[in-house]
Write an enzyme that holds these catalytic residues in place. Structure first.
Site, PDB file in Angstrom:
ATOM      1  N   GLU A   1      18.053  -4.857  41.110  1.00  0.00           N
ATOM      2  CA  GLU A   1      18.247  -6.300  40.699  1.00  0.00           C
ATOM      3  C   GLU A   1      17.229  -7.171  41.733  1.00  0.00           C
ATOM      4  O   GLU A   1      17.802  -8.116  42.313  1.00  0.00           O
ATOM      5  CB  GLU A   1      19.658  -6.583  41.054  1.00  0.00           C
TER       6      GLU A   1
ATOM      7  N   ASN B   1      15.462  -1.112  38.904  1.00  0.00           N
ATOM      8  CA  ASN B   1      16.804  -0.983  38.085  1.00  0.00           C
ATOM      9  C   ASN B   1      17.366  -2.472  37.965  1.00  0.00           C
ATOM     10  O   ASN B   1      17.438  -3.026  39.028  1.00  0.00           O
ATOM     11  CB  ASN B   1      17.719   0.137  38.865  1.00  0.00           C
TER      12      ASN B   1
ATOM     13  N   HIS C   1      24.931  -3.092  31.173  1.00  0.00           N
ATOM     14  CA  HIS C   1      26.192  -3.669  31.245  1.00  0.00           C
ATOM     15  C   HIS C   1      26.204  -4.687  30.135  1.00  0.00           C
ATOM     16  O   HIS C   1      25.742  -5.739  30.160  1.00  0.00           O
ATOM     17  CB  HIS C   1      26.439  -4.408  32.641  1.00  0.00           C
TER      18      HIS C   1
ATOM     19  N   GLU D   1      23.727   2.254  33.701  1.00  0.00           N
ATOM     20  CA  GLU D   1      25.045   1.819  34.182  1.00  0.00           C
ATOM     21  C   GLU D   1      25.725   1.233  32.733  1.00  0.00           C
ATOM     22  O   GLU D   1      26.369   0.224  32.986  1.00  0.00           O
ATOM     23  CB  GLU D   1      24.979   0.853  35.074  1.00  0.00           C
TER      24      GLU D   1
ATOM     25  N   ASP E   1      28.129   0.239  30.011  1.00  0.00           N
ATOM     26  CA  ASP E   1      29.601  -0.250  29.792  1.00  0.00           C
ATOM     27  C   ASP E   1      29.348  -1.278  28.565  1.00  0.00           C
ATOM     28  O   ASP E   1      28.388  -1.934  28.644  1.00  0.00           O
ATOM     29  CB  ASP E   1      30.509  -0.185  30.755  1.00  0.00           C
TER      30      ASP E   1
HETATM   31  C1  XIL Z   1      29.798  -2.026  41.305  1.00  0.00           C
HETATM   32  C2  XIL Z   1      30.633  -0.918  41.688  1.00  0.00           C
HETATM   33  O1  XIL Z   1      30.793  -0.471  40.102  1.00  0.00           O
HETATM   34  C3  XIL Z   1      31.926  -1.596  42.214  1.00  0.00           C
HETATM   35  O2  XIL Z   1      32.909  -0.557  42.599  1.00  0.00           O
HETATM   36  C4  XIL Z   1      31.467  -2.346  43.294  1.00  0.00           C
HETATM   37  O3  XIL Z   1      32.550  -3.085  43.918  1.00  0.00           O
HETATM   38  C5  XIL Z   1      30.539  -3.386  42.910  1.00  0.00           C
HETATM   39  O4  XIL Z   1      29.358  -2.775  42.458  1.00  0.00           O
HETATM   40  N1  XIL Z   1      25.189  -3.177  39.240  1.00  0.00           N
HETATM   41  C6  XIL Z   1      25.088  -2.254  39.944  1.00  0.00           C
HETATM   42  C7  XIL Z   1      26.054  -1.401  40.553  1.00  0.00           C
HETATM   43  O5  XIL Z   1      23.598  -1.825  40.236  1.00  0.00           O
HETATM   44  O6  XIL Z   1      25.861  -0.969  41.826  1.00  0.00           O
HETATM   45  C8  XIL Z   1      27.368  -2.309  40.581  1.00  0.00           C
HETATM   46  O7  XIL Z   1      28.394  -1.434  40.882  1.00  0.00           O
HETATM   47  C9  XIL Z   1      27.513  -2.868  39.222  1.00  0.00           C
HETATM   48  C10 XIL Z   1      26.384  -3.761  38.779  1.00  0.00           C
END
Ligand code: XIL
Length: 379
Positions: free
Chosen positions: A164, A215, A251, A280, A282
């Site tokens: 990020e 990422n 996400h 990641e 979802d």
């Molecule tokens: C999130 C985790 O899932 C949580 O448990 C934590 O509190 C905050 O981070 N992008 C990312 C991840 O790269 O590391 C994040 O994970 C979600 C968004």
């Protein structure tokens, strides 16, 4: 007599051996068993919460499903700065070690996450960074990357080195490197690209085998942010930086549309020689007062998950598809967003249509049908 007895005994032995086999159910298909050989199928897991007491002879249901369905794991939090490096000079590897040990015990691979990020930094980093010179920030980052990456050298196939690092369109200043929020980039704001390049160099020196990734979220389709990444990657490559991959977090929310250009986006990074990944995934959604999704939402969720997987399957450079937790009981979404139902299984591990959509696409991508691997190589 003896001969007859011997025959009778061996016939019995054959019966005894074959009876249980004949009765045994065929092995259940899982995401992992159906995935093409050259695509890892992963889930995030919080080792500190779920894997510390792992006993392979007596796994929890969560652990059993994790190992059955996936052949890759990403530590959801255990390798982040705040967890693994809580004080200056103090490392806590307990959660990360548990993830790596679980993966090894179950023939899974590990995606490392993450080394340079603006979030989940320990208080000491936040405090110290108020007065850091670039030199000081570089020294702290180099020591951290070298320590963490070399500890797991050879055990991690992909590392999210930088996470990020670009702002969004809607942030003040628009899409540009996070030279305010990220304490390391802030200290080196005069030449943040040089620091990013060195982060990759330090990681590469500590583990030359790992594929090193950028990422980000909102990085699935072609947009201002991924255009900025596309330009950055070319700059880094021209500088000889050992960068291997670009990860789109995936996400998604049903509150927004879906950018169909994900495959095209992956293809342009692949054309630069990079691997790509969904890191990641979802798909969350606003829920009604009863906390339940509608039938339309459930169907649309399956479509969105599948669209991300299919883009990955269609681009041979896509090395891994990871979900950010596989069940709603282990999802980061509730509490962070006013949404839910984001994963592929319910809290009770009941498989959702999204799960079956992924399973079907993975099955379709197996030999004879898949451009990813030569027929016959997959099993
Ligand atoms: C999130 C985790 O899932 C949580 O448990 C934590 O509190 C905050 O981070 N992008 C990312 C991840 O790269 O590391 C994040 O994970 C979600 C968004």
């Amino acid at each position: 007599m003896r001969r007859v007895a011997a025959v009778a005994t061996s016939a019995l032995a054959v019966l005894a051996l074959s009876a249980p086999l004949a009765q045994a159910a065929p092995p259940e298909e899982t995401l992992r068993s159906e995935a093409p050989r050259d695509l890892k199928i992963g889930s995030a897991v919080w080792g500190q919460n779920e894997l510390l007491d792992y006993d392979r002879k007596n796994p929890t249901e969560f652990q059993r499903i994790l190992a059955a369905e996936f052949n890759s794991v990403t530590p959801e939090n255990d390798m982040k700065w705040a967890e693994i490096h809580p004080e200056p000079g103090v490392y806590d590897f307990s959660g990360a070690d548990a993830v790596v040990a679980f993966a090894e015990a179950n023939n899974m691979e590990v995606r490392g996450h993450t080394l340079l990020w603006h979030s989940q930094n320990p208080q000491w980093v936040v405090d110290a960074s108020a007065t850091w010179t670039c030199e000081e920030a570089r020294a702290v980052l180099e020591e951290h990357i070298t320590t963490v990456v070399s500890r797991y050298a050879g055990q991690i196939y992909e590392w999210d080195v930088a996470n990020e690092i670009f702002q969004d369109d809607w942030d003040t200043g628009g899409v540009r490197l996070r030279t305010e929020a990220n304490p390391f980039l802030k200290a080196c704001a005069e030449d943040p690209v040089a620091l990013i390049g060195d982060a990759f160099r330090w990681a590469d020196a500590a583990d030359p085998e790992a594929l090193l990734f950028l990422n980000d979220y909102n990085a699935e389709g072609i947009n201002n942010k991924t255009d900025a990444y596309y330009a950055l990657v070319q700059e880094l490559l021209a500088d000889g930086v050992p960068i291997d991959g670009f990860g789109a977090q995936g996400h998604l929310s049903l509150m927004y549309g879906f950018d169909e250009s994900i495959q095209e986006n992956f293809e342009r990074f692949a054309a630069l020689g990079l691997k790509v990944a969904i890191t990641e995934a979802d798909v969350r959604m606003p829920l009604g007062e009863d906390g339940e999704p509608t039938a339309e939402q459930i169907a649309l969720q399956a479509e969105r998950y599948d669209a991300m997987l299919v883009a990955c399957l269609n681009v041979p450079a896509c090395t891994s598809f990871t979900v950010w937790g596989f069940d709603d009981g282990h999802s980061w979404v509730p509490g962070v967003f006013p949404e839910g139902y984001a994963t592929i299984m319910t809290e009770e591990f009941e498989k959702k249509p999204a799960y079956y959509a992924l399973l079907e696409s993975l099955t379709d991508a197996t030999p004879g049908k898949s451009p990813r691997t030569a027929p016959g190589l997959n099993r």
